[in-house]
Design an enzyme around this catalytic site. Sequence first.
Site, PDB file in Angstrom:
ATOM      1  N   PHE A 188       0.859  -1.181   0.000  1.00  0.00           N
ATOM      2  CA  PHE A 188       0.000   0.000   0.000  1.00  0.00           C
ATOM      3  C   PHE A 188       0.902   1.240   0.000  1.00  0.00           C
ATOM      4  O   PHE A 188       1.984   1.232   0.608  1.00  0.00           O
ATOM      5  CB  PHE A 188      -0.903  -0.036   1.238  1.00  0.00           C
ATOM      6  CG  PHE A 188      -1.942   1.040   1.287  1.00  0.00           C
ATOM      7  CD1 PHE A 188      -3.103   0.933   0.537  1.00  0.00           C
ATOM      8  CD2 PHE A 188      -1.770   2.165   2.087  1.00  0.00           C
ATOM      9  CE1 PHE A 188      -4.068   1.921   0.583  1.00  0.00           C
ATOM     10  CE2 PHE A 188      -2.726   3.166   2.139  1.00  0.00           C
ATOM     11  CZ  PHE A 188      -3.881   3.035   1.376  1.00  0.00           C
ATOM     12  N   THR A 190       1.472   3.989   1.514  1.00  0.00           N
ATOM     13  CA  THR A 190       2.101   4.577   2.695  1.00  0.00           C
ATOM     14  C   THR A 190       3.125   3.667   3.366  1.00  0.00           C
ATOM     15  O   THR A 190       3.863   4.112   4.259  1.00  0.00           O
ATOM     16  CB  THR A 190       1.038   4.928   3.754  1.00  0.00           C
ATOM     17  OG1 THR A 190       0.347   3.733   4.135  1.00  0.00           O
ATOM     18  CG2 THR A 190       0.051   5.954   3.216  1.00  0.00           C
ATOM     19  N   LYS A 191       3.193   2.402   2.957  1.00  0.00           N
ATOM     20  CA  LYS A 191       4.081   1.451   3.625  1.00  0.00           C
ATOM     21  C   LYS A 191       5.558   1.812   3.413  1.00  0.00           C
ATOM     22  O   LYS A 191       5.904   2.583   2.510  1.00  0.00           O
ATOM     23  CB  LYS A 191       3.811   0.031   3.121  1.00  0.00           C
ATOM     24  CG  LYS A 191       2.419  -0.507   3.433  1.00  0.00           C
ATOM     25  CD  LYS A 191       2.229  -0.691   4.924  1.00  0.00           C
ATOM     26  CE  LYS A 191       0.996  -1.531   5.263  1.00  0.00           C
ATOM     27  NZ  LYS A 191      -0.275  -0.818   5.055  1.00  0.00           N
ATOM     28  N   THR A 192       6.420   1.222   4.217  1.00  0.00           N
ATOM     29  CA  THR A 192       7.857   1.456   4.097  1.00  0.00           C
ATOM     30  C   THR A 192       8.328   1.177   2.679  1.00  0.00           C
ATOM     31  O   THR A 192       9.124   1.923   2.104  1.00  0.00           O
ATOM     32  CB  THR A 192       8.623   0.576   5.099  1.00  0.00           C
ATOM     33  OG1 THR A 192       8.126   0.834   6.422  1.00  0.00           O
ATOM     34  CG2 THR A 192      10.112   0.872   5.056  1.00  0.00           C
TER      35      THR A 192
END
Length: 373
Positions: A188, A190-192
Amino acid sequence: MKVDFYTSQREYNEKRVQFDNAIQAVVQKGNFILGEPVVEFEKAIQEYTGAKYAIGVASGTDALILASDILGFKNGKEVITSPFTFLASASCIIRHQGKPVFVDIDEDTFSIDVNKIEERVNENTVGILPIHLFNQMADMDKIMDIANRHDLRVLEDAAEAFGMRWKGNESDYRHSGCIGDFGVYSFFPTKTLGGYGDGGMIVTNNDELARLAKSYRVHGAAKKYHYDFIGYNSRLDTLQAAVLSVKLKYIDEAIKKREEVAKLYIERLSECEEIKIPKIKGDQKHVYYVFNVLAQNRDGLAEHLKKNEIGYSIYYPRPLHMQKAFEYLGYKEGDFPVAEKVSKEIIALPIYPEITKEEVEFVCETIKNFYRK
């Protein structure tokens, strides 16, 4: 000063040529479904994590659903997990008519309280689903010990844990998702390691589980139009694989920058008595996917941040056992007091590699000003 909770534009502008070239190459070739970039990205994930197999799917949620199905988390069987998590960590069990069995969390880490797991094991228990939440992994030594003694399968929800590694009692660090039977990642945005849309990955070191996962993602087909199972239509998009391959080259740099941002938050907020900063427990390499704190008068602080144009998020305002969709499980308010308490105090502050020192300091000063009133 306006501070976004997250923005993708800064990273894109920094690496615009690489992203544009990667996307254009896919468009020009025209192989949009399980194209060569997917295969290359899967191999790169295997190399980075140490997993024997990596199978790209359409989302982290799909990864959980497929893995739960394959591991037998269904038909009334019980799976022990946490109520303090995103919906998908439990809905993946319910979708197959399995039963999530919740235990409370550790207030210092927000992870499942491993000391409460074994008391919920019975003859109907088939698995444990630990969630490596926010900054750190759950105690995988204790989880695997319980699983091995009771012959349980372990599905690691590492959707938020890319880059995290657990050592514990072993001689070397093992990447999140690579300790249990299956592990899953979410890409997704926003993930790292985040894409430009949805995407997910299943990892395993088991030959048979990998074979099944590869089949289940294409409707249960062993080969085209030959179906051994009723599977799913869930494949990592080739365009997303191309974008993620660019980002993976810089992942260690991104993780280091997140660490620097987190250290700045900790330094600036350490003397604010109204703010409690979570602790890292266990011998592990953590990653600051988000920066959560526990705050007195959380809702008042949230409103103050909003007025000052500072983005924030609340993970999670209501534990799963108190959600309407889970009423049928029979839990009630007060059953998991730590999770309920944390849900009323937790708030996530902006953190991403491109955020500036000035922005972080502005966030911290705004928080301190709120409590000075």
